[in-house]
Design a protein around this motif. Structure first.
Motif, mmCIF file in Angstrom:
data_model
loop_
_atom_site.group_PDB
_atom_site.id
_atom_site.type_symbol
_atom_site.label_atom_id
_atom_site.label_comp_id
_atom_site.label_asym_id
_atom_site.label_seq_id
_atom_site.Cartn_x
_atom_site.Cartn_y
_atom_site.Cartn_z
ATOM 1 N N GLY A 177 -25.519 -19.821 -11.818
ATOM 2 C CA GLY A 177 -24.552 -18.749 -11.929
ATOM 3 C C GLY A 177 -24.902 -17.633 -12.885
ATOM 4 N N MET A 178 -25.968 -17.800 -13.669
ATOM 5 C CA MET A 178 -26.400 -16.782 -14.642
ATOM 6 C C MET A 178 -25.316 -16.481 -15.686
ATOM 7 N N MET A 179 -24.608 -17.538 -16.101
ATOM 8 C CA MET A 179 -23.691 -17.400 -17.227
ATOM 9 C C MET A 179 -24.460 -17.628 -18.526
ATOM 10 N N ASP A 180 -24.169 -16.844 -19.543
ATOM 11 C CA ASP A 180 -24.814 -17.028 -20.841
ATOM 12 C C ASP A 180 -24.448 -18.399 -21.407
ATOM 13 N N GLY A 181 -25.467 -19.162 -21.791
ATOM 14 C CA GLY A 181 -25.245 -20.468 -22.399
ATOM 15 C C GLY A 181 -25.071 -21.603 -21.417
ATOM 16 N N GLN A 182 -25.259 -21.343 -20.110
ATOM 17 C CA GLN A 182 -24.946 -22.385 -19.126
ATOM 18 C C GLN A 182 -25.836 -23.621 -19.260
ATOM 19 N N VAL A 183 -27.092 -23.449 -19.573
ATOM 20 C CA VAL A 183 -27.990 -24.598 -19.651
ATOM 21 C C VAL A 183 -27.601 -25.498 -20.832
ATOM 22 N N GLY A 184 -27.370 -24.903 -21.986
ATOM 23 C CA GLY A 184 -26.980 -25.698 -23.143
ATOM 24 C C GLY A 184 -25.671 -26.412 -22.938
ATOM 25 N N TYR A 185 -24.725 -25.756 -22.318
ATOM 26 C CA TYR A 185 -23.406 -26.351 -22.077
ATOM 27 C C TYR A 185 -23.523 -27.528 -21.115
ATOM 28 N N VAL A 186 -24.313 -27.349 -20.065
ATOM 29 C CA VAL A 186 -24.515 -28.416 -19.090
ATOM 30 C C VAL A 186 -25.291 -29.576 -19.713
ATOM 31 N N ARG A 187 -26.315 -29.265 -20.507
ATOM 32 C CA ARG A 187 -27.096 -30.331 -21.145
ATOM 33 C C ARG A 187 -26.221 -31.174 -22.065
ATOM 34 N N ARG A 188 -25.384 -30.514 -22.845
ATOM 35 C CA ARG A 188 -24.504 -31.256 -23.748
ATOM 36 C C ARG A 188 -23.516 -32.116 -22.972
ATOM 37 N N ALA A 189 -22.965 -31.584 -21.883
ATOM 38 C CA ALA A 189 -22.011 -32.345 -21.085
ATOM 39 C C ALA A 189 -22.666 -33.567 -20.455
ATOM 40 N N LEU A 190 -23.872 -33.384 -19.918
ATOM 41 C CA LEU A 190 -24.572 -34.516 -19.308
ATOM 42 C C LEU A 190 -24.887 -35.587 -20.339
ATOM 43 N N ASP A 191 -25.401 -35.180 -21.478
ATOM 44 C CA ASP A 191 -25.758 -36.145 -22.512
ATOM 45 C C ASP A 191 -24.533 -36.891 -23.019
ATOM 46 N N SER A 192 -23.449 -36.173 -23.216
ATOM 47 C CA SER A 192 -22.237 -36.794 -23.740
ATOM 48 C C SER A 192 -21.639 -37.797 -22.760
ATOM 49 N N ALA A 193 -21.871 -37.564 -21.454
ATOM 50 C CA ALA A 193 -21.324 -38.455 -20.434
ATOM 51 C C ALA A 193 -22.278 -39.588 -20.068
ATOM 52 N N GLY A 194 -23.402 -39.695 -20.769
ATOM 53 C CA GLY A 194 -24.341 -40.781 -20.517
ATOM 54 C C GLY A 194 -25.373 -40.481 -19.448
ATOM 55 N N PHE A 195 -25.584 -39.212 -19.150
ATOM 56 C CA PHE A 195 -26.540 -38.830 -18.107
ATOM 57 C C PHE A 195 -27.721 -38.061 -18.705
ATOM 58 N N ALA A 196 -28.270 -38.581 -19.772
ATOM 59 C CA ALA A 196 -29.372 -37.899 -20.454
ATOM 60 C C ALA A 196 -30.616 -37.795 -19.583
ATOM 61 N N ASP A 197 -30.742 -38.659 -18.574
ATOM 62 C CA ASP A 197 -31.932 -38.640 -17.726
ATOM 63 C C ASP A 197 -31.839 -37.643 -16.575
ATOM 64 N N VAL A 198 -30.681 -37.065 -16.350
ATOM 65 C CA VAL A 198 -30.553 -36.057 -15.295
ATOM 66 C C VAL A 198 -31.189 -34.752 -15.782
ATOM 67 N N ALA A 199 -32.109 -34.233 -14.995
ATOM 68 C CA ALA A 199 -32.866 -33.049 -15.396
ATOM 69 C C ALA A 199 -32.131 -31.768 -14.991
ATOM 70 N N ILE A 200 -32.568 -30.649 -15.580
ATOM 71 C CA ILE A 200 -31.978 -29.345 -15.292
ATOM 72 C C ILE A 200 -33.052 -28.394 -14.771
ATOM 73 N N LEU A 201 -32.829 -27.897 -13.564
ATOM 74 C CA LEU A 201 -33.625 -26.814 -12.994
ATOM 75 C C LEU A 201 -32.814 -25.539 -13.190
ATOM 76 N N ALA A 202 -33.197 -24.737 -14.167
ATOM 77 C CA ALA A 202 -32.413 -23.563 -14.525
ATOM 78 C C ALA A 202 -32.805 -22.366 -13.674
ATOM 79 N N TYR A 203 -31.821 -21.772 -13.016
ATOM 80 C CA TYR A 203 -32.029 -20.493 -12.353
ATOM 81 C C TYR A 203 -32.036 -19.439 -13.464
#
Length: 333
Positions: A177-203
């Motif tokens: 979506g090209m929102m500022d901070g989207q990668v960091g926000y998603v990474r923190r949410a995944l890690d906090s929910a126990g999904f640290a192994d899910v990778a991020i392909l950032a547009y």
């Protein structure tokens, strides 16, 4: 006096580069750029409630899949050696907040589970992480009363989407979506929910392009207006490097340039500057232009497909999202 150049005695040609182009075997031997099936990622659309695949008129050969046809498409792609699949959901119902995108039983989450069950670990299953397919206004985020996109409110929705997609079993999420901070926000949410192994392909470098037209039909977009306030200006290049570096700092595992063809210079600049894999998306308009010209007999379809994909790889992309992925992977094998 003859104009012919002497071939000996210090004349020209001193070197004959054409020797290395003389036969197909010779050209293969010395090729500087090679496509491999695993370099290719197949974008696929699944339509909620569809009883049979629905052709996309502006993208000949591409359909909105049913659950069953999606599983078959995934099976065929993996059999051809394709490296991954990027899933897009087309819901029956949309609203202002895109709630279907965070419904654990929403079309995209169901598709993730179906494809993971079909291909297992034989391909990387990816999902688009954006609201535009799910909102009745067609924008990539939550709107303020004045109609502008609320960046930070949208981040909260992306975090929810990331967690439900991860819970469905996705290997890699694609915040687009090209929102500022989207990668960091998603990474923190995944890690906090126990999904640290899910990778991020950032547009990371997604341009406000005119090449997205057929995609709007593919996802039945409700968009009115444009996305120029959050996608990148096609005139800018340095801005892409800044966006990429921010995404890497926030935890992106792979960064993407979108579209590919008109932004090969951006692919090259980013590939030279970063130490994470670079991907490029050969978007719907690129696909449709080639198919339309080929249908009129104006170009050699197969040659042009391979030429365009080779150019993206030559520019520095490690992986390429392309609607020809399964077809081309089969030919490469």
């Amino acid at each position: 006096m003859s104009d012919a150049l002497p071939e000996s005695g210090g004349g020209f040609p001193l070197m004959r580069p054409r020797r290395l182009r003389r036969t197909p075997a010779m050209r293969r031997l010395v090729a500087e750029t090679r496509l491999h099936p695993a370099d290719l990622i197949l974008p696929v659309f699944v339509r909620e409630g569809a009883a049979e695949p629905v052709p996309i008129s502006s993208m000949p050969g591409v359909v909105q899949h049913t659950r069953d046809s999606l599983r078959k498409a995934a099976h065929d792609a993996v059999a051809a050696g394709v490296g991954g699949l990027m899933l897009f959901g087309v819901p029956e119902h949309k609203d202002a907040c895109g709630t279907a995108g965070t419904d654990p039983e929403g079309v995209l989450q169901v598709a993730i589970r179906d494809v993971k069950a079909e291909v297992g670990a034989d391909a990387v299953v990816m999902s688009d992480l954006c609201l535009d397919e799910f909102t009745d206004h067609g924008h990539c985020g939550v709107l303020r009363p004045d109609g502008s996109v609320d960046n930070d409110a949208t981040l909260a929705r992306y975090a929810e989407m990331a967690v439900v997609q991860a819970a469905a079993g996705v290997d890699m999420v694609g915040p687009s979506g090209m929102m500022d901070g989207q990668v960091g926000y998603v990474r923190r949410a995944l890690d906090s929910a126990g999904f640290a192994d899910v990778a991020i392909l950032a547009y990371s470098a997604k341009y406000a392009s005119g090449f997205y037209g057929p995609f709007r039909e593919a996802v039945q977009s409700s968009l009115q207006g444009d996305r120029m306030t959050y996608q990148q200006d096609p005139a800018n290049s340095d801005e892409s490097l800044r966006e990429v570096m921010l995404d890497i700092a926030e935890g992106a595992d792979v960064v993407m340039v979108k579209p590919a063809m008109s932004y090969l210079d951006i692919v090259r600049r980013i590939a030279d500057a970063v130490d994470v894999p670079v991907s490029a998306y050969q978007v719907s308009g690129e696909y449709s232009m080639v198919e339309a010209a080929a249908a009129h007999g104006w170009i050699d379809r197969d040659r042009v497909i391979m030429e365009t994909l080779t150019s993206v790889k030559r520019a520095g992309a490690k992986t390429i999202l392309t609607y020809w992925a399964t077809e081309v992977a089969g030919k490469l094998r």
